[in-house]
Design an enzyme around this catalytic site. Structure first.
Site, PDB file in Angstrom:
ATOM      1  N   PHE A  84      20.959  66.414  57.065  1.00 48.76           N
ATOM      2  CA  PHE A  84      19.586  66.873  56.855  1.00 48.76           C
ATOM      3  C   PHE A  84      19.467  67.967  55.792  1.00 48.76           C
ATOM      4  O   PHE A  84      18.412  68.575  55.654  1.00 48.76           O
ATOM      5  CB  PHE A  84      18.990  67.381  58.176  1.00 48.76           C
ATOM      6  CG  PHE A  84      18.506  66.277  59.073  1.00 48.76           C
ATOM      7  CD1 PHE A  84      17.239  65.754  58.931  1.00 48.76           C
ATOM      8  CD2 PHE A  84      19.330  65.751  60.046  1.00 48.76           C
ATOM      9  CE1 PHE A  84      16.785  64.734  59.750  1.00 48.76           C
ATOM     10  CE2 PHE A  84      18.895  64.733  60.873  1.00 48.76           C
ATOM     11  CZ  PHE A  84      17.615  64.222  60.730  1.00 48.76           C
ATOM     12  N   CYS A  99      23.685  66.990  44.880  1.00 47.02           N
ATOM     13  CA  CYS A  99      24.953  66.425  44.431  1.00 47.02           C
ATOM     14  C   CYS A  99      24.978  64.908  44.590  1.00 47.02           C
ATOM     15  O   CYS A  99      25.753  64.222  43.928  1.00 47.02           O
ATOM     16  CB  CYS A  99      26.122  67.045  45.203  1.00 47.02           C
ATOM     17  SG  CYS A  99      26.008  66.861  47.000  1.00 47.02           S
TER      18      CYS A  99
END
Length: 416
Positions: free
Chosen positions: A116, A55
C-alpha cells in the site's frame, strides 16, 4: 454546473509488468519535474492531471481530448522516447481508466500484492495537483473514492497483513541469505522514503546494532539516526565505509549510478541491494568475485506463504472496489442531470411567483407567507420525484432529460 465526459478521462503509463528497471528509469519523475509537468499541462489546456512516479511505475491520470496529449507531456519531460514508451506502455480510457486507478491505489496492481505504499504517492500527486488547480470535481471525487476503497480493503481484508513492501522484501532477503545478520555491518546509502522504511524494517527484524547511514545531505540522515540511535558518516567517507561493510543497501534518487567497481576495495563477501530507480549501482561491480548485486526487481519476485495467503482476499477486495465504483458512477449520473433539475426548479419557482402575484391581487387578506410555504414544499416534492426518476432511469436517463427540457422549455445555466 459542468458535465464531465468519462470518455475524456485517461490513464497512461508504464510499470514493472512490461518495463524493466532501466526503461522505468528513463521515465522516472522527480518532484521538480512533477511540478513542471503540472504547470506545462495547465498551460497547454489539459483540464486536470495527477502524476505519480515510483520505483515500479510512472503514470499520468487526466482529462484530455486525446491520450496522446498526456503521453507527449510525459515523454517531453523525461529521458524516455515516444518509441520506447509505446513498446512497454498502457493506455486506459473512461471506465477502464477508473478501474485501473482503483487497482493501483488499493495495492492490487502492486509488484508485491497488497503493497500500500503507492497510496502515499497518490496522495502526494493529488496534493500537488490541487496546489496548481489541476483537479476538477470529477477527479477530486474519484481520487477520494480510491482513498476510501484503500482504507476499507486494509480494514476489511487481510490482503495487507504483515509487511509487504519492497523494503520488507529487502530485509527478508538479507535475513535468508546472510548468516548471523545481527552481527554484520550494514551500510544504508540514501535516506529517502524507501531508505527510511528499509531502516525501520532492519532494526525491527534483524536486531542489528551495526547499521551506518550515509546521505548526500547529512542532516537528513542525522534525523533518522537520532530516532533509532544509529551511526551517521559523511558522504566523503563512503569508500572506506563500504570496505568495512557486509551488506550495502543503496536507495538514492540519483539519475546516474552512485556506486561502481572503483569504489569497492574489500576482499570479504559483500552483498549489494539496489533499491533505486533508475539503478544506482553500476553493473561492473559484478566483475568482482566476492560481490553479489541484487536489484529491487529481483527482490519483488520473492514469494512466501504470506503473499499466497493474501491472494485469497483478492475477490473481497475487488468486491469493495465494485461497490465504491458503483457509488461513484451514481454520483456522476446525478451530477449529469443536476443542471436539468436546477433548471426545472427555477422554472417552477418562476411559475409560482407569477401565480402568487396574481392571487395576491385577487384575494383579500391573501396569506402570502402560507402560500409561499405550501408552494415551496410542492416544488421540492416535484423536483425530488423527477430526480428519483432520472437516478433510476439507467440507460434512458438522457431521453428523460430531453423530454423534461422540452415539456418545461428549460434553459440550463452553466455554472462551471
Amino acid at each position: 454546473m459542468k458535465r464531465f465526459n468519462s470518455s475524456h478521462f485517461f490513464a497512461v503509463g508504464l510499470s514493472y509488468k512490461k518495463a524493466d528497471a532501466s526503461t522505468r528509469g528513463h521515465f522516472s519523475i522527480s518532484e521538480e519535474i512533477q511540478d513542471q509537468i503540472l504547470r506545462d499541462a495547465k498551460a497547454s489546456g489539459i483540464e486536470a492531471l495527477i502524476v505519480i512516479s515510483t520505483c515500479n511505475r510512472t503514470e499520468l491520470y487526466g482529462f484530455a481530448q486525446e491520450a496522446s496529449q498526456l503521453i507527449d507531456t510525459l515523454c517531453s519531460h523525461t529521458q524516455g522516447t515516444l518509441e520506447e514508451f509505446n513498446k512497454v506502455s498502457y493506455t486506459y480510457n473512461g471506465e477502464a481508466a477508473i478501474r485501473h486507478l482503483f487497482k493501483v491505489g488499493t495495492g492490487l496492481d502492486s509488484q508485491i500484492l497488497g503493497d500500500f505504499e503507492i497510496i502515499g504517492q497518490l496522495k502526494v500527486g493529488f496534493k500537488k495537483a490541487k496546489e496548481v488547480n489541476m483537479v476538477n470535481p470529477y477527479m477530486e471525487r474519484l481520487i477520494n473514492s480510491v482513498f476510501q476503497a484503500s482504507k476499507r480493503i486494509k480494514t476489511e481484508t487481510e490482503i495487507s497483513s504483515g509487511a509487504t513492501s519492497v523494503s520488507f522484501a529487502t530485509v527478508q532477503y538479507i535475513m535468508a541469505r546472510v548468516p548471523y545478520v545481527s552481527e554484520k555491518n550494514i551500510l544504508l546509502f540514501g535516506t529517502g522514503k524507501i531508505g527510511r522504511n528499509t531502516c525501520e524494517n532492519l532494526i525491527k527484524h534483524t536486531k542489528n546494532e551495526h547499521i551506518t547511514l550515509i546521505n548526500r545531505t547529512k542532516n537528513k540522515a542525522e534525523k533518522i539516526a537520532g530516532k533509532f540511535n544509529l551511526i551517521v558518516k559523511d558522504y566523503a567517507n563512503i569508500q572506506s565505509e563500504i570496505a568495512q561493510t557486509d551488506v550495502l543497501i543503496v536507495a538514492t534518487g540519483a539519475q546516474q549510478p552512485t556506486i561502481n567497481k572503483a569504489l569497492i576495495y574489500t576482499k570479504k563477501p559483500l552483498l549489494i541491494l539496489d533499491l533505486s530507480i533508475p539503478k544506482n549501482v553500476a553493473s561492473d561491480v559484478t566483475e568482482l568475485d566476492h560481490v553479489t548485486l541484487v536489484h529491487l526487481d529481483q527482490l519483488s519476485k520473492i514469494t512466501d506463504d504470506t503473499l499466497k495467503r493474501r491472494q485469497a482476499y483478492i475477490p473481497k477486495a475487488e468486491s469493495i472496489i465494485d461497490e465504491i465504483v458503483s457509488e461513484f458512477n451514481i454520483w456522476l449520473t446525478t451530477r449529469t442531470f443536476a443542471p436539468t433539475i436546477q433548471a426545472l426548479k427555477s422554472k417552477l419557482n418562476d411559475i409560482n411567483t407569477t401565480e402568487i402575484n396574481n392571487h395576491r391581487k385577487k384575494i383579500e387578506d391573501f396569506n402570502d407567507e402560507q402560500a409561499q410555504l405550501i408552494s415551496e414544499r410542492l416544488i421540492q416534492k416535484i423536483t425530488n420525484r423527477f430526480a428519483m426518476h432520472l437516478r433510476e432511469a439507467n440507460g434512458t436517463a438522457q431521453d428523460s432529460i430531453e423530454m423534461i427540457q422540452s415539456i418545461f422549455q428549460l434553459e440550463e445555466k452553466n455554472n462551471d
